[in-house]
Scaffold this motif. Structure first.
Motif: not given
Length: 375
Positions: A22-23, A106-108, A111-112, A259
């Motif tokens: 999540t983060d 943003d590392w999103q 993380c995914r 994405n």
């Protein structure tokens, strides 16, 4: 080897997990990832914090576990590459590792990528049984890790072994064909990931240019009272709004690319390497089996029994690995096709939705622009 503190297999429920990363928060030179998980058979949710080295520990435990039939025939889910300090810099990361689509702002996406790795591990009917998986997801304290060090001699030995065994002809046409196919697809998939990232970076540069142009138009307006200058200023303001809309649209297009198809290409580029490693492990066992057969044929009478036992053990292990490998390869190809289909559908849907939203805004701005010209 796994830590002695990990529970015995008999204490585990081997049902799957719902896992989310999540983060991510920076802690000095490292990043800490927040992982929330819940076993499908339980209502209890676990929250742990892990560094990348903890993921490496888990992966090492999966690769080196003992007593698992056909372990070397498993295509292990590939762990994303370790993030570098310049991850947020698009140009720097492109020069350093252009094919790594998981590493974005943003590392999103990173993380995914870690989340997808855990999904693949916990969904695997063999790997999910490893106590290290449950320790990783449930224990608040991070695992005690023993760093595996490889010296230059070990690396040279491994390189020589790969050169010697990599092109060894297979006795099974199915596996020989798969090895040839993997060699071709690995190169094509990596090239496709690199080219696709190049497209995304170009889209991002276009968006930045549109933003700069929009800002320049907005800031370059004079304060004169001349009616002609005033009318021109209003048109510049409106054109600035139009360019800002174009910027947001191109940004969204790039985000959609990453994405969907971008994420998929990066993942399966790593998966091709994982399959290659599995096929190489099987080839090594094939060479060991042929060596055992040769030694048995050349053995002296008093050593025949011992050589026969070695040959039978090698034969059994090779058959177990080959059986596991066939199942894994068939499953891998099915999942790869489904994943690409899903990614292409998601890409088409998201880009169509983005185009529609942009079209509505541009139509409205065009009407306002025409009204300004008519005044």
């Amino acid at each position: 080897m796994m830590d002695a503190g990990i529970e015995d297999n008999s204490n585990h429920d081997f049902s799957g997990y719902d896992v989310r990363v999540t983060d991510a928060a920076q802690n000095g030179d490292t990043f800490v990832y927040v992982i929330k998980s819940q076993q499908i058979s339980s209502d209890t949710e676990y929250r742990v914090e892990r560094e990348f080295e903890d993921f490496e520990w888990l992966h090492h435990c999966l690769l080196t576990q003992e007593g698992v039939t056909g372990l070397h025939g498993i295509i292990f889910p590939p762990l994303p590459a370790k993030p570098g300090p310049s991850l947020s810099n698009s140009e720097a990361k492109t020069k350093k590792k252009i094919e790594s689509l998981a590493m974005v702002d943003d590392w999103q996406m990173y993380c995914r990528a870690l989340e997808e790795y855990l999904h693949l591990v916990t969904a695997h009917p063999v790997l999910v049984k490893n106590p290290a998986v449950h320790s990783f997801l449930k224990n608040k304290e991070p695992p005690t890790k023993t760093k595996v060090k490889k010296g230059i001699f070990n690396k040279l030995t491994q390189a020589v072994e790969e050169l010697r065994k990599e092109h060894h002809k297979d006795i099974d046409d199915f596996f020989q064909s798969e090895r040839d196919s993997n060699l071709t697809l690995t190169a094509f998939t990596k090239a496709a990931a690199e080219k696709f990232l190049g497209i995304v970076l170009t889209e991002q540069k276009i968006a930045i240019a549109c933003g700069h142009f929009s800002t320049a138009l907005h800031l370059g307006i004079g304060q004169d009272d001349d009616p002609a200058d005033y009318a021109f200023a209003k048109m510049c303001l409106k054109l600035s709004e139009v360019l800002d809309t174009v910027k947001k649209n191109v940004d969204k297009v790039a985000e959609n690319d990453l994405n969907t198809l971008g994420f998929n290409l990066e993942l399966y580029s790593r998966f091709q390497d994982a399959e290659k490693e599995m096929l190489f492990r099987r080839t090594c066992k094939l060479v060991d089996l042929e060596t055992a057969n040769k030694n048995l044929g050349q053995a002296k009478p008093h050593k025949k029994a011992a050589m026969e036992d070695i040959k039978k053990a090698a034969d059994k292990e090779f058959d177990e690995i080959s059986g596991m490998a066939k199942v894994e390869i068939q499953h891998y190809h099915r999942e790869r096709v489904h994943a690409f289909q899903k990614a292409l559908i998601e890409l088409s849907d998201s880009q169509l939705q983005t185009a529609r939203e942009c079209c509505v805004e541009l139509k409205q701005q065009l009407a306002e622009f025409k009204q300004l010209c008519a005044e």
